[in-house]
Write a protein that holds these residues in place. Sequence first.
Motif, PDB file in Angstrom:
ATOM      1  N   HIS A 116       2.524  -1.896  12.906  1.00  0.00           N
ATOM      2  CA  HIS A 116       1.106  -2.297  12.844  1.00  0.00           C
ATOM      3  C   HIS A 116       0.395  -1.651  11.658  1.00  0.00           C
ATOM      4  CE1 HIS A 116       1.363  -4.043  16.909  1.00  0.00           C
ATOM      5  NE2 HIS A 116       2.125  -2.995  17.192  1.00  0.00           N
ATOM      6  N   ILE A 117       1.107  -1.503  10.548  1.00  0.00           N
ATOM      7  CA  ILE A 117       0.488  -0.943   9.348  1.00  0.00           C
ATOM      8  C   ILE A 117       0.572  -1.949   8.207  1.00  0.00           C
ATOM      9  CG2 ILE A 117       0.992   1.434  10.019  1.00  0.00           C
ATOM     10  CD1 ILE A 117       3.281   1.400   7.964  1.00  0.00           C
ATOM     11  N   GLU A 118      -0.280  -1.746   7.232  1.00  0.00           N
ATOM     12  CA  GLU A 118      -0.292  -2.602   6.045  1.00  0.00           C
ATOM     13  C   GLU A 118      -0.542  -1.730   4.828  1.00  0.00           C
ATOM     14  OE1 GLU A 118      -2.761  -6.414   4.176  1.00  0.00           O
ATOM     15  OE2 GLU A 118      -3.257  -5.635   6.172  1.00  0.00           O
ATOM     16  N   LEU A 126      -3.973   1.254   9.019  1.00  0.00           N
ATOM     17  CA  LEU A 126      -3.604   0.931  10.393  1.00  0.00           C
ATOM     18  C   LEU A 126      -4.335  -0.346  10.791  1.00  0.00           C
ATOM     19  CD1 LEU A 126      -2.177   1.806  13.050  1.00  0.00           C
ATOM     20  CD2 LEU A 126      -4.317   2.986  13.662  1.00  0.00           C
ATOM     21  N   ARG A 127      -3.568  -1.367  11.144  1.00  0.00           N
ATOM     22  CA  ARG A 127      -4.183  -2.602  11.606  1.00  0.00           C
ATOM     23  C   ARG A 127      -4.843  -2.386  12.973  1.00  0.00           C
ATOM     24  NH1 ARG A 127       0.993  -5.368   9.989  1.00  0.00           N
ATOM     25  NH2 ARG A 127       0.612  -6.430   8.001  1.00  0.00           N
ATOM     26  N   ALA A 155       0.142   5.988  -0.086  1.00  0.00           N
ATOM     27  CA  ALA A 155       1.432   5.527   0.431  1.00  0.00           C
ATOM     28  C   ALA A 155       2.557   6.523   0.190  1.00  0.00           C
ATOM     29  CB  ALA A 155       1.789   4.178  -0.198  1.00  0.00           C
ATOM     30  N   GLY A 156       2.391   7.460  -0.742  1.00  0.00           N
ATOM     31  CA  GLY A 156       3.460   8.402  -1.038  1.00  0.00           C
ATOM     32  C   GLY A 156       3.323   9.760  -0.391  1.00  0.00           C
ATOM     33  N   VAL A 157       2.281   9.964   0.416  1.00  0.00           N
ATOM     34  CA  VAL A 157       1.980  11.315   0.883  1.00  0.00           C
ATOM     35  C   VAL A 157       3.070  11.874   1.789  1.00  0.00           C
ATOM     36  CG1 VAL A 157       0.633  10.705   2.952  1.00  0.00           C
ATOM     37  CG2 VAL A 157       0.048  12.753   1.646  1.00  0.00           C
ATOM     38  N   PHE A 158       3.787  11.021   2.520  1.00  0.00           N
ATOM     39  CA  PHE A 158       4.807  11.501   3.440  1.00  0.00           C
ATOM     40  C   PHE A 158       6.061  11.992   2.725  1.00  0.00           C
ATOM     41  CE2 PHE A 158       4.738  10.417   8.210  1.00  0.00           C
ATOM     42  CZ  PHE A 158       3.477  10.954   8.345  1.00  0.00           C
TER      43      PHE A 158
END
Length: 238
Positions: A116-118, A126-127, A155-158
Amino acid sequence: MSTSLPSIVFAHGLWADGSCYAKVIPLLRADGYEVLSAQNSLDSLEGDVAAVRRALGRVTSPAVLVGHSYGGTVITAAGADDRVAGLVYLAALAPDADETSQSLQDRFPTTDVFAHIEVAEGRIWLRASGIDCFAGDLPAEEQQVVWATQGVPDAGVFDQQVAGTAWRTKPSWYVVARDDRTVNPELQRFCAQRMGATTHELASSHVPMLSHPEEVADVIRAAAAAVGSSAAGVAAGG
């Protein structure tokens, strides 16, 4: 605020901001604790660790750091600071020196929330369909507020790393959210056991500080009481 008590500094996770602790903060302030909740940009792990360290510079006593979810990665690095007396993890990641948030997640994957992410413009959203996976034990209207105020991470933080593994040297407490559909509860138990944390389990979604604020405050109080004497010694220059 009394300098005989440690301060409490919070770090939030993804799809959140510092106000995610709004139910816990008044409970601790009523006990006389000095409390500050860092506002992380979620632009980079390095920047978020720096934000927590800035918050440590604004409180008057050695601190108990509290991290939720990705905020656990943040306090794992920031907690190496000498101003930190103890750590409290809430349904949180706690990577070792050779791990990232993502590599740790990959060991105990969960598919629920990530369906459920975009990703848009380099950020992970989070959708609305995913809020039940994130905060399913909150009333519907409260879930919608959580979703509407989400902090949106890079998008790269993880995949990023910052030096410091505070749980290897600082006393730690861990709240496992048994009904979590965002961070696998088995991952939470693994992290808690590996760090030798004092562990409490709650029948909670991924947001125990919102669905079980009294119980979370009790864990933080216990951590603060346990480190209180050492924190007072640091504050006095001992």
